[in-house]
Design a protein around this motif. Structure first.
Motif, PDB file in Angstrom:
ATOM      1  N   PHE A   1       0.838  -1.213   0.000  1.00  0.00           N
ATOM      2  CA  PHE A   1       0.000   0.000   0.000  1.00  0.00           C
ATOM      3  C   PHE A   1       0.864   1.251   0.000  1.00  0.00           C
ATOM      4  CE2 PHE A   1      -4.665  -0.513   1.134  1.00  0.00           C
ATOM      5  CZ  PHE A   1      -4.755  -1.732   0.511  1.00  0.00           C
ATOM      6  N   GLU A   2       1.940   1.185   0.778  1.00  0.00           N
ATOM      7  CA  GLU A   2       2.846   2.330   0.853  1.00  0.00           C
ATOM      8  C   GLU A   2       3.364   2.656  -0.558  1.00  0.00           C
ATOM      9  OE1 GLU A   2       4.333   3.123   4.360  1.00  0.00           O
ATOM     10  OE2 GLU A   2       4.572   5.051   3.339  1.00  0.00           O
ATOM     11  N   GLU A   3       3.802   1.606  -1.264  1.00  0.00           N
ATOM     12  CA  GLU A   3       4.317   1.785  -2.622  1.00  0.00           C
ATOM     13  C   GLU A   3       3.230   2.317  -3.541  1.00  0.00           C
ATOM     14  OE1 GLU A   3       5.769  -1.777  -4.295  1.00  0.00           O
ATOM     15  OE2 GLU A   3       7.681  -1.718  -3.217  1.00  0.00           O
ATOM     16  N   GLN A   4       2.062   1.728  -3.400  1.00  0.00           N
ATOM     17  CA  GLN A   4       0.954   2.100  -4.258  1.00  0.00           C
ATOM     18  C   GLN A   4       0.582   3.567  -4.064  1.00  0.00           C
ATOM     19  OE1 GLN A   4      -2.313  -0.619  -3.728  1.00  0.00           O
ATOM     20  NE2 GLN A   4      -3.779   0.996  -4.150  1.00  0.00           N
ATOM     21  N   HIS A   5       0.534   3.993  -2.801  1.00  0.00           N
ATOM     22  CA  HIS A   5       0.155   5.378  -2.556  1.00  0.00           C
ATOM     23  C   HIS A   5       1.258   6.339  -2.976  1.00  0.00           C
ATOM     24  CE1 HIS A   5      -3.093   3.774   0.234  1.00  0.00           C
ATOM     25  NE2 HIS A   5      -3.699   4.416  -0.733  1.00  0.00           N
TER      26      HIS A   5
ATOM     27  N   GLY B   1       3.174   5.746  -5.545  1.00  0.00           N
ATOM     28  CA  GLY B   1       3.000   5.774  -6.999  1.00  0.00           C
ATOM     29  C   GLY B   1       1.910   6.750  -7.395  1.00  0.00           C
ATOM     30  N   ARG B   2       0.797   6.704  -6.698  1.00  0.00           N
ATOM     31  CA  ARG B   2      -0.313   7.602  -7.046  1.00  0.00           C
ATOM     32  C   ARG B   2       0.045   9.046  -6.740  1.00  0.00           C
ATOM     33  NH1 ARG B   2      -5.649   3.953  -5.528  1.00  0.00           N
ATOM     34  NH2 ARG B   2      -4.911   2.145  -6.659  1.00  0.00           N
TER      35      ARG B   2
ATOM     36  N   ILE C   1       3.012  10.261  -7.004  1.00  0.00           N
ATOM     37  CA  ILE C   1       3.889  10.681  -8.103  1.00  0.00           C
ATOM     38  C   ILE C   1       3.044  11.035  -9.330  1.00  0.00           C
ATOM     39  CG2 ILE C   1       5.642   9.864  -9.715  1.00  0.00           C
ATOM     40  CD1 ILE C   1       6.818   8.244  -7.361  1.00  0.00           C
ATOM     41  N   GLU C   2       2.007  10.252  -9.577  1.00  0.00           N
ATOM     42  CA  GLU C   2       1.115  10.560 -10.710  1.00  0.00           C
ATOM     43  C   GLU C   2       0.490  11.946 -10.558  1.00  0.00           C
ATOM     44  OE1 GLU C   2      -1.779   7.470 -10.721  1.00  0.00           O
ATOM     45  OE2 GLU C   2      -0.352   5.927 -11.351  1.00  0.00           O
ATOM     46  N   ARG C   3      -0.027  12.199  -9.352  1.00  0.00           N
ATOM     47  CA  ARG C   3      -0.644  13.515  -9.142  1.00  0.00           C
ATOM     48  C   ARG C   3       0.409  14.610  -9.226  1.00  0.00           C
ATOM     49  NH1 ARG C   3      -3.330  10.558  -5.095  1.00  0.00           N
ATOM     50  NH2 ARG C   3      -1.862  11.329  -3.554  1.00  0.00           N
TER      51      ARG C   3
ATOM     52  N   GLY D   1       3.009  14.584 -11.106  1.00  0.00           N
ATOM     53  CA  GLY D   1       3.280  14.818 -12.521  1.00  0.00           C
ATOM     54  C   GLY D   1       2.264  15.790 -13.101  1.00  0.00           C
ATOM     55  N   GLU D   2       1.028  15.578 -12.722  1.00  0.00           N
ATOM     56  CA  GLU D   2      -0.057  16.436 -13.189  1.00  0.00           C
ATOM     57  C   GLU D   2       0.161  17.877 -12.714  1.00  0.00           C
ATOM     58  OE1 GLU D   2      -2.760  14.775 -14.904  1.00  0.00           O
ATOM     59  OE2 GLU D   2      -2.774  16.864 -15.541  1.00  0.00           O
TER      60      GLU D   2
ATOM     61  N   TYR E   1       7.201  13.582  -6.971  1.00  0.00           N
ATOM     62  CA  TYR E   1       7.423  13.534  -8.412  1.00  0.00           C
ATOM     63  C   TYR E   1       8.868  13.912  -8.738  1.00  0.00           C
ATOM     64  CZ  TYR E   1       7.093  14.829 -13.345  1.00  0.00           C
ATOM     65  OH  TYR E   1       7.303  14.940 -14.690  1.00  0.00           O
ATOM     66  N   ILE E   2       9.343  14.972  -8.141  1.00  0.00           N
ATOM     67  CA  ILE E   2      10.722  15.407  -8.437  1.00  0.00           C
ATOM     68  C   ILE E   2      11.716  14.358  -7.942  1.00  0.00           C
ATOM     69  CG2 ILE E   2      12.453  17.175  -7.949  1.00  0.00           C
ATOM     70  CD1 ILE E   2      10.134  19.184  -7.813  1.00  0.00           C
TER      71      ILE E   2
ATOM     72  N   ASN F   1      11.328  11.353  -7.845  1.00  0.00           N
ATOM     73  CA  ASN F   1      11.259  10.182  -8.730  1.00  0.00           C
ATOM     74  C   ASN F   1      12.228  10.292  -9.907  1.00  0.00           C
ATOM     75  OD1 ASN F   1      10.079   7.647  -9.385  1.00  0.00           O
ATOM     76  ND2 ASN F   1       8.890   8.623 -10.999  1.00  0.00           N
TER      77      ASN F   1
END
Lengths: 441, 630
Positions: free
Chosen positions: A43-47, A49-50, A52-54, A56-57, A279-280, A282
């Motif tokens: 879950f930690e990884e998943q959140h 990841g999400r 990072i997606e936001r 990026g946006e 994001y940065i 990443n």
């Protein structure tokens, strides 16, 4: 009729069913509990990841106009974030680390040698004064012999001898480091390690201390956090910058970075700031950064007092009339103009521009491709520009950008110091480039 | 003798021996704890034997103990089965306790502040062992409780149990139903995600429709004109203090009334107008201890087991992205149990349907026993009452359906299609594009054209060639200019959406990316479905690398613009959609031209008008670890 009784009619049956259920619940909960560490990690990884997606946006919407949509920075506007220096990757770390260790020893020995030399001077002076007793004379003579032994470079055990040995050890390392620095030259021309030349000159001319500090410089300034003396981690550095912006950056950049967080009076919530930070971060390649990554950087971070030490040339300034006369006498090179416009080449005043960072598409600033057509077809038809030439209009717009703003765009966005960063030839080239669109280029 | 003024345990030991004294001591303690039953009594009860002493010790916990004083000592045999209660009242109480326990556990990790609440939710999910499990239980329990309490009310209506003398029990029941709804509703906001914020915003929107004091009521409920820090704190305090307190009090009253009046019996076992619940004949009595008690404990185990199984394999509480008051997601709804109000609001006046109608409905419900005063509880005699009940159920269902975003909310076809494909997980649904495994997200540009031909590769090749030369009009460019369609797409994607790498040409989906292919197929199918609004539509998917482990997916629809009314294509007299034509500054229709400016003619020799080609794009970022699932 079963429906009118208990579902399980015998008391033993009910007790058994109840106990079975409770045991089953316990087993299931235990099973879930055993799997929790793995689930929480995923879950930690998943959140992340999400997030990072936001991020990026948000980056695309808010940050990319200055830092570039690929985060490589826009020349003259804002530094790169996809930058090995920001992540503290040191391209000469291994050899420089060895040099640093040896130079430290050398530096210590040098200090000792200096003390001995001072002592020797004092003792010699004492001896020469003629007022010393015979007993003291013997004492001084013994001491001087000791000191002489230490400063004899031919004796490998002496301090001077050890220094010589260290120097011998350092020679090949210096050569190796120079080779590596050569590989970085291209990036250095683009402001990577901005004080490099200064430090190099001092090191080449001077003694141990300069040499030592040059190595320290190479060690520290390859890492942005060390360069600015930041005590925390990179996430904290980025977050703080995002929260508060860079209010003092007017000295370094034509445009200050605003505070982005609501904490600092900006538009973004704390969680959005975290998303951008993630994001940065990443971009981090860990140990896999390459020289290509360094060369790809469009704009490096700047240090106060490090910018713009180029050759002394006559820049245009803000005098439009004399600039027009000077430019008219020259022939522009559209290809070089394009390179200047896109930040690929430096002006004769050693500056890099990122005109195309904003002048594209027409959303933030007038579109490059349409500029010439619009100037000749629309702007010059306006009463206030009656009798102007397109060159005059363009020069005026570049050196005094806030004097006239085309409807639909805002004042104060375009830096007002381009006149000081370009010569008449640079201007002529840029104008030639803009004109090339009218000629179907 | 003891030095104490009364015989001590030591005296007992001296007198009776250690074993006997200890056993008697334990026995006495047990009897004190159970308020009347000693070990022997308990043993007999659990074996199913009759009590061996008189008066019946199994009744004394009801008479003398606190916990059982709210339960009758014996039940009527005719109401211990599934019918007529369906255990709904018991289940309601079960969930009150269940929600209190799981809620207290969640409170340990929660701070009611917009800055922290969502982070707390992530912490509960990511860092608290069993955190997700407890949250799932609490959320599922909350939704189940609303359903169970509503069903309990319906059951009471259907069996006529609200009739004299139980009118007031019914009234407290309506109060409990209202409190349950409000509890669930206030809890809905606490995760502070998009789902919470907008569901509650819609649910609370009618507060401001209150006449005269609307603004004040709105401020009181939300703490500010919009939900924020104050609103969240208010909802939290209502959820954990005010409403539970009211719930416990009225649960007590409700139970007390059951003791006073007894459980109402199935309508057929009583004479009309009689209430014999308090006079249970000896041969019909089922004693609470041990029969009902063991039965309830068994159901406690069974229900908990069901909840646990559901929360492990079938249900996970939703958590969308952080609440953002500036960004209204498409298709927001109130929680399902308030959908009927949202549906009613679509009927018209906000005050009438949002305030007056729910108030009147609840008011009528509370007064039901005082309005329906016919004595008979038999089903055959209550045709009107039962018809009203069924009508109410149907009406609520229809209104709830009308509350859904599908009903009477016009969304542009292109928006709807791309939203469906890319939406963040919400309402137990996630955009199909997000579920494509990262390995199958092969960077490249793909087009739905691939699916329209038997030879997809050739079709895409042809498309690439065709696009390189085709001229279309770009209506969005000030001053206007002709560009190739390809440039057009690139232009829009790059300038407005910051795409770094636009692939040079389109290609077919690789064979090892079946899920991506499946998305493209769904995309093409959706475009076909909305062919009327999107004639000549072509879908495009562009996947590009962005960062290590991060890709961006741009989706675009390009179609021939037609006039749209309420989300549907407007038709002319012949039943065809009306194309949108490009006009110049003077209002004349533009005609197709070739690159040299010559007007192009169709086969009949007429100039071809330029039809507006429209584009709609949407993009998402996908990280390798994000793991979105269906």
């Amino acid at each position: 009729m079963l429906i009118n009784r208990f579902v399980i009619n015998s008391i033993e049956g009910r007790i058994l069913a109840g106990i079975t259920m409770f045991v089953a619940v316990m087993i299931l909960v235990g099973w879930v509990a055993i799997n929790e560490p793995a689930r929480m990690a995923s879950f930690e990884e998943q959140h992340l990841g999400r997030s990072i997606e936001r991020g990026g946006e948000l980056f695309a919407a808010n940050c990319s106009t200055c830092h570039g949509k690929d985060s490589l920075g826009i020349a003259g506007r804002a530094p790169a974030l996809r930058n090995p220096q920001l992540f503290g990757f040191n391209f000469i770390d291994a050899v420089n680390g060895q040099i640093l260790g040896l130079e430290r020893q050398w530096n210590d020995l040098d200090t000792q040698l200096e003390t001995l030399n001072t002592d020797r001077g004092a003792l010699t002076a004492e001896l020469g004064s003629g007022t010393v007793t015979a007993e003291r004379q013997t004492e001084i003579a013994t001491r001087l012999t000791e000191i002489n032994a230490q400063i004899n470079p031919d004796d490998p055990e002496s301090i001077a001898g050890r220094i010589a040995a260290l120097q011998a050890q350092l020679e090949p390392l210096y050569a190796e480091r120079d080779t590596q620095l050569m590989a970085l030259e291209q990036a250095m021309l683009a402001d990577y390690l901005p004080k490099y030349n200064q430090m190099r000159a001092a090191a080449d001319s001077g003694g141990v201390t300069e040499k030592f500090s040059f190595t320290v410089y190479l060690d520290q300034d390859a890492d942005r956090l060390a360069q600015v003396g930041w005590g925390g981690d990179l996430a904290g550095y980025i977050r703080t910058t995002l929260i508060h912006g860079r209010p003092g950056s007017n000295n370094l950049w034509p445009q200050a970075m605003v505070a982005w967080s609501q904490t600092g009076g900006g538009p973004l919530r704390a969680d959005q700031i975290d998303d951008i930070v993630n994001y940065i971060l990443n971009y981090n390649k860990g140990d896999a950064w390459t020289l290509e990554d360094l060369y790809a950087v469009q704009q490096f971070a700047r240090l106060p007092g490090s910018g713009g030490a180029g050759p002394a040339v006559a820049t245009l300034g803000t005098d439009v009339d004399s600039a027009v006369t000077a430019v008219a006498a020259l022939t522009g090179d559209a290809d070089r103009g394009k390179q200047l416009y896109e930040g690929q080449a430096r002006s004769q005043a050693n500056a890099r521009f990122g005109c195309s960072g904003c002048h594209m598409g027409g959303s933030q600033a007038p579109d490059t491709e349409l500029t010439w057509a619009n100037v000749t077809g629309q702007r010059l038809n306006e009463a206030q520009f009656a009798g102007w030439t397109p060159e005059q209009y363009l020069i005026h717009s570049i050196v005094l950008p806030n004097e006239y703003i085309v409807t639909g765009y805002s004042s104060g966005v375009m830096p007002a110091n381009f006149g000081e960063q370009m010569t008449a030839q640079d201007m002529a080239d840029i104008i030639a480039y803009l004109r090339s669109y009218a000629e179907g280029g | 003798m003891s030095i104490l003024p009364f015989p001590s345990f030591l005296d007992d030991v001296r007198e009776k021996g250690l074993k006997k004294a200890v056993l008697e001591g334990v026995d006495e303690t047990v009897q004190r704890i159970t308020a009347g039953m000693n070990i022997q009594d308990i043993r007999e009860a659990l074996r199913g034997d009759p009590p061996s002493r008189r008066p019946n010790p199994r009744l004394s916990p009801h008479a003398d103990g606190f916990w059982l004083h709210m339960r009758p000592g014996y039940f009527h045999q005719d109401m211990t089965g599934i019918y007529p209660t369906f255990r709904l009242g018991w289940l309601s109480t079960y969930f009150v306790v269940f929600e209190t326990i799981t809620g207290l556990l969640l409170m340990l990790w929660y701070t009611p502040s917009p800055e922290l609440a969502y982070g707390n939710m992530l912490k509960i999910l990511n860092n608290v062992p069993l955190g997700q499990f407890i949250r799932d239980l609490h959320r599922l329990g909350a939704e189940a409780m609303v359903l169970i309490v509503a069903l309990h009310m319906m059951r009471t209506w259907v069996t006529g149990s609200y009739k004299k003398p139980r009118q007031f029990t019914w009234f407290t029941g309506v109060l409990l139903l209202t409190i349950t709804g409000l509890l669930s509703f206030t809890g809905y906001l606490l995760p502070w995600d998009q789902l919470a914020l907008w569901a509650v915003t819609i649910g609370a929107s009618m507060a401001e429709a209150t006449p005269v004091i609307g603004e004040q009521v709105n401020l009181l409920v939300r703490g500010a004109p919009e939900l924020g820090a104050n609103g969240l704190l208010r909802f939290y305090l209502a959820h954990v203090l005010l409403l539970p307190l009211l719930l416990f009090i009225f649960t007590g009253v409700h139970y007390y009334k059951v003791i006073i009046h007894g459980h109402s019996l199935p309508p057929r076992v009583e004479n009309i107008g009689e209430d014999t619940a308090k006079r249970v004949p000896l041969d019909k009595r089922v004693y609470f201890i041990p029969d009902v008690l063991t039965n309830e404990l068994m159901w406690l185990g069974v229900t908990t087991f069901i909840m646990v199984v559901l929360c492990i394999w079938f249900y996970h509480a939703p958590l969308e992205s952080h609440a953002d008051p500036q960004n209204t997601p498409l298709g927001t709804t109130a929680p399902w149990y308030f959908l009927w109000i949202q549906g009613a609001l679509k009927l018209g006046d906000k005050f009438f349907w949002g305030i007056l109608f729910p108030t009147l409905a609840l008011g009528a419900l509370s007064l039901l026993p005082y309005l329906d005063v016919t004595p008979s509880r038999r089903y055959a005699h209550r045709r009107i009452s039962l018809s009203v009940a069924m009508g109410l159920v149907s009406f609520t269902t229809v209104l709830s359906y009308m509350g859904l975003p599908e009903f009477a909310v016009a969304t542009a076809a292109e928006t709807e299609i791309l939203h469906e494909l890319t939406m963040e997980p919400a309402h137990n649904h996630v955009g199909k594009m997000r579920t494509v495994p990262y390995a199958q997200l092969v960077p490249g540009a793909y087009t739905t054209l691939q699916l329209e031909s038997d030879n997809p590769r050739a079709a895409v090749e042809e498309f690439n060639e065709e696009m390189a030369g085709r001229i279309v009009w770009d209506p969005n460019q000030e001053g206007g200019k002709f560009v190739t369609e390809y440039d057009f797409v690139e232009f829009r994607l790059t300038s407005t959406d910051h795409l770094i790498n636009m692939p040079a040409s389109f290609r077919t989906v690789p064979d090892d990316a079946p899920q991506l292919y499946s998305v493209l197929k769904t995309f093409a199918h959706e475009l076909e479905e909305r062919h009327g609004e999107l004639p000549g539509a072509r879908g495009m998917i562009v996947v590009s690398d962005y960062q290590p482990g991060l890709r961006r997916v741009d989706m675009a629809i390009i179609w021939d613009g037609v006039e749209i009314e309420n989300g549907r294509a407007k038709l002319d007299e012949t039943g065809n959609p009306i194309p949108l034509l490009v006009r110049d500054a003077e209002g004349n229709v533009r005609m197709m031209q070739d690159a040299d400016g010559n007007v192009l003619l169709d086969e009949a020799g007429n100039p071809i008008p330029v039809q507006e080609r429209r584009i709609y794009t949407r993009h998402i970022y996908l990280h390798v670890d994000s793991a979105y699932f269906d």
